[in-house]
Design an enzyme around this catalytic site. Structure first.
Site, PDB file in Angstrom:
ATOM      1  N   ARG A  55      40.570  27.885  45.131  1.00  0.00           N
ATOM      2  CA  ARG A  55      40.277  29.299  44.912  1.00  0.00           C
ATOM      3  C   ARG A  55      40.815  29.764  43.567  1.00  0.00           C
ATOM      4  O   ARG A  55      40.177  30.539  42.866  1.00  0.00           O
ATOM      5  CB  ARG A  55      40.879  30.163  46.026  1.00  0.00           C
ATOM      6  CG  ARG A  55      40.468  31.636  45.872  1.00  0.00           C
ATOM      7  CD  ARG A  55      41.041  32.520  46.947  1.00  0.00           C
ATOM      8  NE  ARG A  55      42.485  32.557  46.890  1.00  0.00           N
ATOM      9  CZ  ARG A  55      43.247  33.175  47.770  1.00  0.00           C
ATOM     10  NH1 ARG A  55      42.693  33.799  48.792  1.00  0.00           N
ATOM     11  NH2 ARG A  55      44.548  33.169  47.653  1.00  0.00           N
TER      12      ARG A  55
ATOM     13  N   ARG B 228      55.361  40.207  58.134  1.00  0.00           N
ATOM     14  CA  ARG B 228      55.793  38.876  57.713  1.00  0.00           C
ATOM     15  C   ARG B 228      57.261  38.622  58.018  1.00  0.00           C
ATOM     16  O   ARG B 228      57.767  37.534  57.691  1.00  0.00           O
ATOM     17  CB  ARG B 228      55.589  38.727  56.199  1.00  0.00           C
ATOM     18  CG  ARG B 228      54.210  38.243  55.808  1.00  0.00           C
ATOM     19  CD  ARG B 228      54.067  38.457  54.306  1.00  0.00           C
ATOM     20  NE  ARG B 228      53.417  37.358  53.651  1.00  0.00           N
ATOM     21  CZ  ARG B 228      52.138  37.391  53.217  1.00  0.00           C
ATOM     22  NH1 ARG B 228      51.398  38.437  53.402  1.00  0.00           N
ATOM     23  NH2 ARG B 228      51.628  36.358  52.606  1.00  0.00           N
TER      24      ARG B 228
HETATM   25  P1  AP5 Z   1      48.611  37.813  50.514  1.00  0.00           P
HETATM   26  O1  AP5 Z   1      47.657  38.465  49.616  1.00  0.00           O
HETATM   27  O2  AP5 Z   1      48.703  38.241  51.917  1.00  0.00           O
HETATM   28  O3  AP5 Z   1      48.322  36.268  50.406  1.00  0.00           O
HETATM   29  P2  AP5 Z   1      48.594  35.048  51.395  1.00  0.00           P
HETATM   30  O4  AP5 Z   1      49.197  35.353  52.673  1.00  0.00           O
HETATM   31  O5  AP5 Z   1      49.302  34.096  50.526  1.00  0.00           O
HETATM   32  O6  AP5 Z   1      47.180  34.604  51.810  1.00  0.00           O
HETATM   33  P3  AP5 Z   1      45.868  34.486  50.993  1.00  0.00           P
HETATM   34  O7  AP5 Z   1      45.315  35.826  50.717  1.00  0.00           O
HETATM   35  O8  AP5 Z   1      46.094  33.569  49.826  1.00  0.00           O
HETATM   36  O9  AP5 Z   1      44.975  33.671  52.009  1.00  0.00           O
HETATM   37  P4  AP5 Z   1      44.127  34.190  53.277  1.00  0.00           P
HETATM   38  O10 AP5 Z   1      44.793  33.762  54.518  1.00  0.00           O
HETATM   39  O11 AP5 Z   1      43.744  35.615  53.121  1.00  0.00           O
HETATM   40  O12 AP5 Z   1      42.881  33.252  53.103  1.00  0.00           O
HETATM   41  P5  AP5 Z   1      41.447  33.552  52.449  1.00  0.00           P
HETATM   42  O13 AP5 Z   1      40.545  34.168  53.443  1.00  0.00           O
HETATM   43  O14 AP5 Z   1      41.628  34.229  51.152  1.00  0.00           O
HETATM   44  O15 AP5 Z   1      50.083  37.912  49.896  1.00  0.00           O
HETATM   45  C1  AP5 Z   1      50.328  37.623  48.541  1.00  0.00           C
HETATM   46  C2  AP5 Z   1      51.783  37.919  48.215  1.00  0.00           C
HETATM   47  O16 AP5 Z   1      52.042  39.316  48.381  1.00  0.00           O
HETATM   48  C3  AP5 Z   1      52.834  37.233  49.073  1.00  0.00           C
HETATM   49  O17 AP5 Z   1      53.129  35.937  48.604  1.00  0.00           O
HETATM   50  C4  AP5 Z   1      54.018  38.186  48.937  1.00  0.00           C
HETATM   51  O18 AP5 Z   1      54.657  38.009  47.716  1.00  0.00           O
HETATM   52  C5  AP5 Z   1      53.346  39.534  48.915  1.00  0.00           C
HETATM   53  N1  AP5 Z   1      53.208  40.125  50.254  1.00  0.00           N
HETATM   54  C6  AP5 Z   1      52.039  40.402  50.906  1.00  0.00           C
HETATM   55  N2  AP5 Z   1      52.290  40.930  52.116  1.00  0.00           N
HETATM   56  C7  AP5 Z   1      53.640  40.980  52.238  1.00  0.00           C
HETATM   57  C8  AP5 Z   1      54.502  41.397  53.292  1.00  0.00           C
HETATM   58  N3  AP5 Z   1      54.023  41.872  54.457  1.00  0.00           N
HETATM   59  N4  AP5 Z   1      55.844  41.308  53.087  1.00  0.00           N
HETATM   60  C9  AP5 Z   1      56.346  40.858  51.909  1.00  0.00           C
HETATM   61  N5  AP5 Z   1      55.573  40.417  50.888  1.00  0.00           N
HETATM   62  C10 AP5 Z   1      54.227  40.485  51.059  1.00  0.00           C
HETATM   63  O19 AP5 Z   1      40.958  32.045  52.214  1.00  0.00           O
HETATM   64  C11 AP5 Z   1      41.563  31.198  51.270  1.00  0.00           C
HETATM   65  C12 AP5 Z   1      40.525  30.235  50.692  1.00  0.00           C
HETATM   66  O20 AP5 Z   1      40.088  29.355  51.730  1.00  0.00           O
HETATM   67  C13 AP5 Z   1      39.265  30.948  50.184  1.00  0.00           C
HETATM   68  O21 AP5 Z   1      38.808  30.296  49.037  1.00  0.00           O
HETATM   69  C14 AP5 Z   1      38.277  30.824  51.344  1.00  0.00           C
HETATM   70  O22 AP5 Z   1      36.945  30.807  50.915  1.00  0.00           O
HETATM   71  C15 AP5 Z   1      38.683  29.479  51.946  1.00  0.00           C
HETATM   72  N6  AP5 Z   1      38.447  29.424  53.406  1.00  0.00           N
HETATM   73  C16 AP5 Z   1      38.663  30.418  54.316  1.00  0.00           C
HETATM   74  N7  AP5 Z   1      38.365  30.009  55.556  1.00  0.00           N
HETATM   75  C17 AP5 Z   1      37.959  28.719  55.447  1.00  0.00           C
HETATM   76  C18 AP5 Z   1      37.518  27.738  56.385  1.00  0.00           C
HETATM   77  N8  AP5 Z   1      37.431  28.009  57.709  1.00  0.00           N
HETATM   78  N9  AP5 Z   1      37.204  26.510  55.930  1.00  0.00           N
HETATM   79  C19 AP5 Z   1      37.279  26.205  54.588  1.00  0.00           C
HETATM   80  N10 AP5 Z   1      37.678  27.096  53.644  1.00  0.00           N
HETATM   81  C20 AP5 Z   1      38.021  28.335  54.072  1.00  0.00           C
HETATM   82 MG    MG Z   2      44.353  37.217  51.842  1.00  0.00          MG
END
Ligand code: AP5
Ligand code: MG
Length: 190
Positions: A128, A89
């Site tokens: 979600r 990131r």
């Molecule tokens: P992390 O857990 O990585 O969360 P994020 O990046 O905020 O992403 P999400 O997990 O919320 O979303 P996703 O892209 O995985 O989507 P998903 O498939 O779940 O990080 C959380 C925190 O940890 C960060 O804020 C930070 O603090 C820390 N952190 C993590 N890594 C770090 C790093 N490398 N460095 C520093 N800090 C770090 O889908 C989301 C929703 O959308 C679901 O409900 C799903 O069903 C729906 N959905 C998915 N695809 C579709 C589609 N095509 N159409 C409609 N709905 C859809």
């Molecule tokens: Mg995720």
């Protein structure tokens, strides 16, 4: 080995697509967010430190994140390849990943970037949050901060891999199956 960096903003579908990739291609999925959440559940010192940042939608410091990822990779020898979800990131994280993989003589194969508009991300995460209760999905302000942090601090990582001709962008607003079809085309070509 196939090593994929699955890249994109919060809620773009990284976790959803990674689990489909694991089923079809037998790759090892590493989500730094999931690793932090399991440390939080275990009430470890690392988890408590990470929680303070995650609850605000800020990035956990690089040193903490990189060390955790290193340990995880070392605990998984002899895998077919990795899907890195939510890592790197920042540019220092990308450089650390490149160095770790270089030591294994196994570079990043592709960065797959899922493009989704900010408004759609916020809509997905609020929805979600209602079902999953994930702490950082419960407040619209925290969700918007995650999106802002992505745009300001994480987006430059795409240029890092574009310079290596490894960046492929996909429209993440198609259906889950259509997005997976596009990802499969990329993986099948490797
Ligand atoms: P992390 O857990 O990585 O969360 P994020 O990046 O905020 O992403 P999400 O997990 O919320 O979303 P996703 O892209 O995985 O989507 P998903 O498939 O779940 O990080 C959380 C925190 O940890 C960060 O804020 C930070 O603090 C820390 N952190 C993590 N890594 C770090 C790093 N490398 N460095 C520093 N800090 C770090 O889908 C989301 C929703 O959308 C679901 O409900 C799903 O069903 C729906 N959905 C998915 N695809 C579709 C589609 N095509 N159409 C409609 N709905 C859809
Ligand atoms: Mg995720």
């Amino acid at each position: 080995m196939i090593n994929i960096v699955l890249f994109g903003p919060p809620g773009c579908g990284k976790g959803t697509q990674a689990s489909k990739m694991v089923d079809k291609y037998n790759l090892c999925h590493i989500s730094t967010g999931d690793l932090f959440r399991s440390e939080i559940t275990g009430k470890t010192a690392l988890g408590m430190e990470a929680k303070a940042y995650m609850d605000k939608g800020e990035l956990v410091p690089d040193s903490v994140t990189i060390n955790m990822l290193k340990l995880k990779m070392q605990s998984l020898p002899d895998v077919n390849g990795f899907i890195f979800d939510g890592f790197p990131r920042t540019i220092p994280q990308a450089e650390a990943l490149d160095n770790m993989l270089q030591e294994m003589n196994e570079p990043v194969s592709k960065m797959i970037s899922l493009k989704v508009r900010d408004e759609e991300l916020v809509k997905r995460l609020l929805m979600r949050g209602e079902a999953s209760g994930r702490a950082d999905d419960l407040s619209e302000d925290v969700i918007w901060n995650r999106v802002r942090v992505y745009n300001e601090q994480t987006l430059p990582v795409a240029s890092h891999y574009q310079k290596q001709s490894k960046l492929v962008e996909i429209n993440g607003e198609e259906s889950i199956e259509e997005v997976f079809g596009e990802i499969s085309k990329i993986l099948d070509s490797l």
